[in-house]
Design an enzyme around this catalytic site. Structure first.
Site, PDB file in Angstrom:
ATOM      1  N   HIS A  69      -4.989  12.021  25.332  1.00 36.82           N
ATOM      2  CA  HIS A  69      -4.962  11.957  23.869  1.00 36.82           C
ATOM      3  C   HIS A  69      -5.807  13.048  23.206  1.00 36.82           C
ATOM      4  O   HIS A  69      -5.788  13.182  21.984  1.00 36.82           O
ATOM      5  CB  HIS A  69      -5.423  10.576  23.388  1.00 36.82           C
ATOM      6  CG  HIS A  69      -4.387   9.505  23.590  1.00 36.82           C
ATOM      7  ND1 HIS A  69      -4.155   8.920  24.811  1.00 36.82           N
ATOM      8  CD2 HIS A  69      -3.517   8.932  22.724  1.00 36.82           C
ATOM      9  CE1 HIS A  69      -3.193   8.019  24.680  1.00 36.82           C
ATOM     10  NE2 HIS A  69      -2.785   8.002  23.434  1.00 36.82           N
ATOM     11  N   GLU A 110       4.694   5.931  28.027  1.00 39.25           N
ATOM     12  CA  GLU A 110       3.283   5.984  28.433  1.00 39.25           C
ATOM     13  C   GLU A 110       2.977   4.954  29.512  1.00 39.25           C
ATOM     14  O   GLU A 110       2.245   5.247  30.468  1.00 39.25           O
ATOM     15  CB  GLU A 110       2.376   5.799  27.220  1.00 39.25           C
ATOM     16  CG  GLU A 110       2.403   6.996  26.278  1.00 39.25           C
ATOM     17  CD  GLU A 110       1.526   6.814  25.050  1.00 39.25           C
ATOM     18  OE1 GLU A 110       0.936   5.722  24.902  1.00 39.25           O
ATOM     19  OE2 GLU A 110       1.439   7.747  24.235  1.00 39.25           O
TER      20      GLU A 110
END
Length: 299
Positions: free
Chosen positions: A183, A150
């Site tokens: 997300h 990430e």
């Protein structure tokens, strides 16, 4: 560094960031499975997917440099924060800063440990405990694979493509939005399992978007200030291990006064040390700062 054609460059930068975000999230769903996301087989496949996306991300940045006609004086690896100059300081100081912010939760954990701070240190340095963690797929995903991939994709790759258009400050604000929106794919998972109503799922996901965006801004700030991706990775891993500070639990604790003082001091010290511990003095010249548009903001 010379950059021309601002509008096409901005368009290509945003488009490239959207492509990377979509590629990262999409890679999680190339594997068909009826098992939940924490099942070891699902974790292993998804880890393989996002690791592959991370490997591809430098090529995306390189392609953007070519298409946007950005004449860089440093390598793609240096722009993405993969460099040796100031590595030790860029690894330790941001992590120390993050631990300062978590002073309250750390004191809370030590108070609840029968052996106090000594017990906490023994747990942290226990070799057998680390070995057990290394064999746990969930732990490896949360503490190793997720932070590395990430940060490399959403900070290391995206920030260089945003800075020429938005400047350093704008990039710190913009890049986390891609991270937060990414997300929202958890809605798919929760909806499939059917454990909660859609309103609850959206509320939880909205809160997750909020705190992941704020956290993303923090690690983007660290990246811009140090020019290294290792600091954001370590901070990400540490925060994943700690979770969100549980202030409500501290309020109900027998030692609530001491805990609240620790939470307050952690927050204040964090603000005081935020710029000193990320000063360019420790990391040397920041490669990504050379991409900033005139007059060239200081990272």
């Amino acid at each position: 560094m010379q950059v021309e054609n601002t509008h096409p460059r901005c368009f290509l930068g945003l488009l490239s960031c959207l492509f990377l975000a979509g590629l990262y999230v999409g890679s999680l769903y190339v594997w068909r499975s009826s098992s939940p996301r924490d099942h070891p087989s699902v974790i292993k496949r998804r880890c393989a997917s996002v690791l592959l996306v991370s490997v591809v991300s430098p090529a995306v940045v390189k392609t953007w440099i070519h298409w946007a006609d950005v004449k860089a004086d440093v390598s793609v690896w240096e722009l993405m924060g993969l460099r040796m100059d100031g590595l030790v300081a860029a690894s330790i100081l941001p992590l120390l800063l993050t631990m300062v912010f978590y002073l309250g939760p750390l004191v809370h954990s030590a108070i609840d440990n029968p052996k106090g701070f000594t017990g906490e240190m023994q747990c942290a340095l226990d070799v057998q405990s680390w070995r057990r963690c290394a064999g746990d797929a969930v732990w490896l995903r949360n503490q190793v694979v997720a932070p590395v991939t990430e940060e490399l994709v959403f900070r290391g790759a995206m920030l260089p493509m945003l800075v020429p258009c938005t400047g350093p400050t704008g990039a710190i604000v913009t890049a986390p939005l891609f991270f937060g929106v990414a997300h929202f794919h958890h809605v798919i998972e929760e909806r499939r399992l059917g454990k909660e109503s859609m309103s609850v799922i959206l509320l939880v996901t909205g809160m997750q978007f909020l705190y992941t965006t704020v956290f993303g801004a923090f690690t983007a700030f660290i990246f811009m200030r140090t020019g290294h991706v290792v600091g954001p990775v370590l901070c990400h891993s540490f925060c994943n291990s700690q979770g969100l500070p549980d202030i409500s639990s501290a309020l109900q604790h027998p030692h609530s006064s001491a805990l609240l003082f620790s939470y307050l001091m952690g927050g204040l010290l964090f603000l005081v040390l935020l710029f000193p511990l990320t000063d360019q003095y420790f990391s040397g010249p920041i490669p990504i700062c050379s991409l900033a548009p005139p007059p060239g903001s200081v990272c």
